[in-house]
Design a protein around this motif. Structure first.
Motif, PDB file in Angstrom:
ATOM      1  N   GLN A   2       0.861  -1.191   0.000  1.00  0.00           N
ATOM      2  CA  GLN A   2       0.000   0.000   0.000  1.00  0.00           C
ATOM      3  C   GLN A   2       0.889   1.231   0.000  1.00  0.00           C
ATOM      4  OE1 GLN A   2      -0.663  -2.375   2.785  1.00  0.00           O
ATOM      5  NE2 GLN A   2      -1.724  -3.473   1.146  1.00  0.00           N
ATOM      6  N   LEU A   3       0.464   2.241  -0.762  1.00  0.00           N
ATOM      7  CA  LEU A   3       1.254   3.458  -0.891  1.00  0.00           C
ATOM      8  C   LEU A   3       0.403   4.674  -0.560  1.00  0.00           C
ATOM      9  CD1 LEU A   3       1.860   1.531  -3.712  1.00  0.00           C
ATOM     10  CD2 LEU A   3       3.884   2.961  -3.534  1.00  0.00           C
ATOM     11  N   GLN A   4       1.005   5.625   0.125  1.00  0.00           N
ATOM     12  CA  GLN A   4       0.318   6.859   0.505  1.00  0.00           C
ATOM     13  C   GLN A   4       1.217   8.038   0.153  1.00  0.00           C
ATOM     14  OE1 GLN A   4      -2.789   7.035   2.169  1.00  0.00           O
ATOM     15  NE2 GLN A   4      -2.731   9.262   2.052  1.00  0.00           N
ATOM     16  N   ALA A  96       4.188   4.725  -7.104  1.00  0.00           N
ATOM     17  CA  ALA A  96       3.801   3.378  -7.492  1.00  0.00           C
ATOM     18  C   ALA A  96       4.928   2.403  -7.177  1.00  0.00           C
ATOM     19  CB  ALA A  96       3.482   3.336  -8.987  1.00  0.00           C
ATOM     20  N   ALA A  97       4.566   1.153  -6.990  1.00  0.00           N
ATOM     21  CA  ALA A  97       5.542   0.121  -6.635  1.00  0.00           C
ATOM     22  C   ALA A  97       5.538  -0.998  -7.662  1.00  0.00           C
ATOM     23  CB  ALA A  97       5.223  -0.445  -5.248  1.00  0.00           C
ATOM     24  N   ASP A 113       2.663  -2.272 -10.377  1.00  0.00           N
ATOM     25  CA  ASP A 113       1.489  -3.052  -9.985  1.00  0.00           C
ATOM     26  C   ASP A 113       0.634  -2.367  -8.931  1.00  0.00           C
ATOM     27  OD1 ASP A 113       3.932  -5.570 -10.034  1.00  0.00           O
ATOM     28  OD2 ASP A 113       2.368  -5.336 -11.565  1.00  0.00           O
ATOM     29  N   TYR A 114       1.247  -1.511  -8.118  1.00  0.00           N
ATOM     30  CA  TYR A 114       0.547  -0.913  -6.990  1.00  0.00           C
ATOM     31  C   TYR A 114       0.683   0.599  -7.059  1.00  0.00           C
ATOM     32  CZ  TYR A 114       1.162  -5.693  -5.366  1.00  0.00           C
ATOM     33  OH  TYR A 114       1.181  -7.068  -5.278  1.00  0.00           O
ATOM     34  N   TRP A 115      -0.425   1.294  -6.776  1.00  0.00           N
ATOM     35  CA  TRP A 115      -0.459   2.747  -6.908  1.00  0.00           C
ATOM     36  C   TRP A 115      -1.040   3.387  -5.659  1.00  0.00           C
ATOM     37  CZ3 TRP A 115       1.242   5.468 -11.240  1.00  0.00           C
ATOM     38  CH2 TRP A 115       1.669   4.683 -12.324  1.00  0.00           C
ATOM     39  N   GLY A 116      -0.502   4.562  -5.328  1.00  0.00           N
ATOM     40  CA  GLY A 116      -1.079   5.373  -4.278  1.00  0.00           C
ATOM     41  C   GLY A 116      -2.181   6.255  -4.832  1.00  0.00           C
TER      42      GLY A 116
END
Length: 125
Positions: A2-4, A96-97, A113-116
């Motif tokens: 999770q990204l913030q 993003a990660a 793959d993962y975005w804040g």
């Protein structure tokens, strides 16, 4: 993962802002982290990325020499220092990660793959 993202705001041209991306989840140490931005009516644009080790960094042509990306693995954060800001830097900025085995980072949004949720940066002239 999770990204913030945080740290956005309103700044005058020539000013500076520092964005921060807080990352949670077990894959942080194996994730390259990228910053992208999207202005109204435009496609998402690559700004900067840093590899899992922090050893390698990459920058988009429009920000090279003005932005600097860094990561603090102990604090689990990746920061984007933005100097000499221009009105054309106005956009929503996303972190993003990309969880990967190699110590590398991509510059394409599809790699990640993962975005804040994004943070707004507005630069006035």
């Amino acid at each position: 993962v999770q990204l913030q993202a945080s740290g956005g705001g309103l700044v005058q041209a020539g000013g500076s802002l520092r964005l921060s991306c807080a990352i949670s989840g077990r894959s942080f140490n194996t994730a390259a982290i990228g910053w992208f931005r999207q202005a109204p009516g435009k496609e998402r644009e690559f700004a900067a990325a840093i590899t899992r080790s922090g050893r390698y960094t990459y920058y988009g042509d429009s920000v090279k020499g003005r932005f600097s990306i860094s990561r603090d693995n102990a604090r689990r954060t990746v920061d984007l220092q933005m100097n000499n800001l221009k009105p054309e830097d106005t956009a929503v900025y996303y972190c993003a990660a990309d969880v990967r085995l190699k110590d590398a980072a991509g510059t394409g949004a599809s790699t990640y793959d993962y975005w804040g949720q994004g943070t707004q940066v507005t630069v006035s002239s």
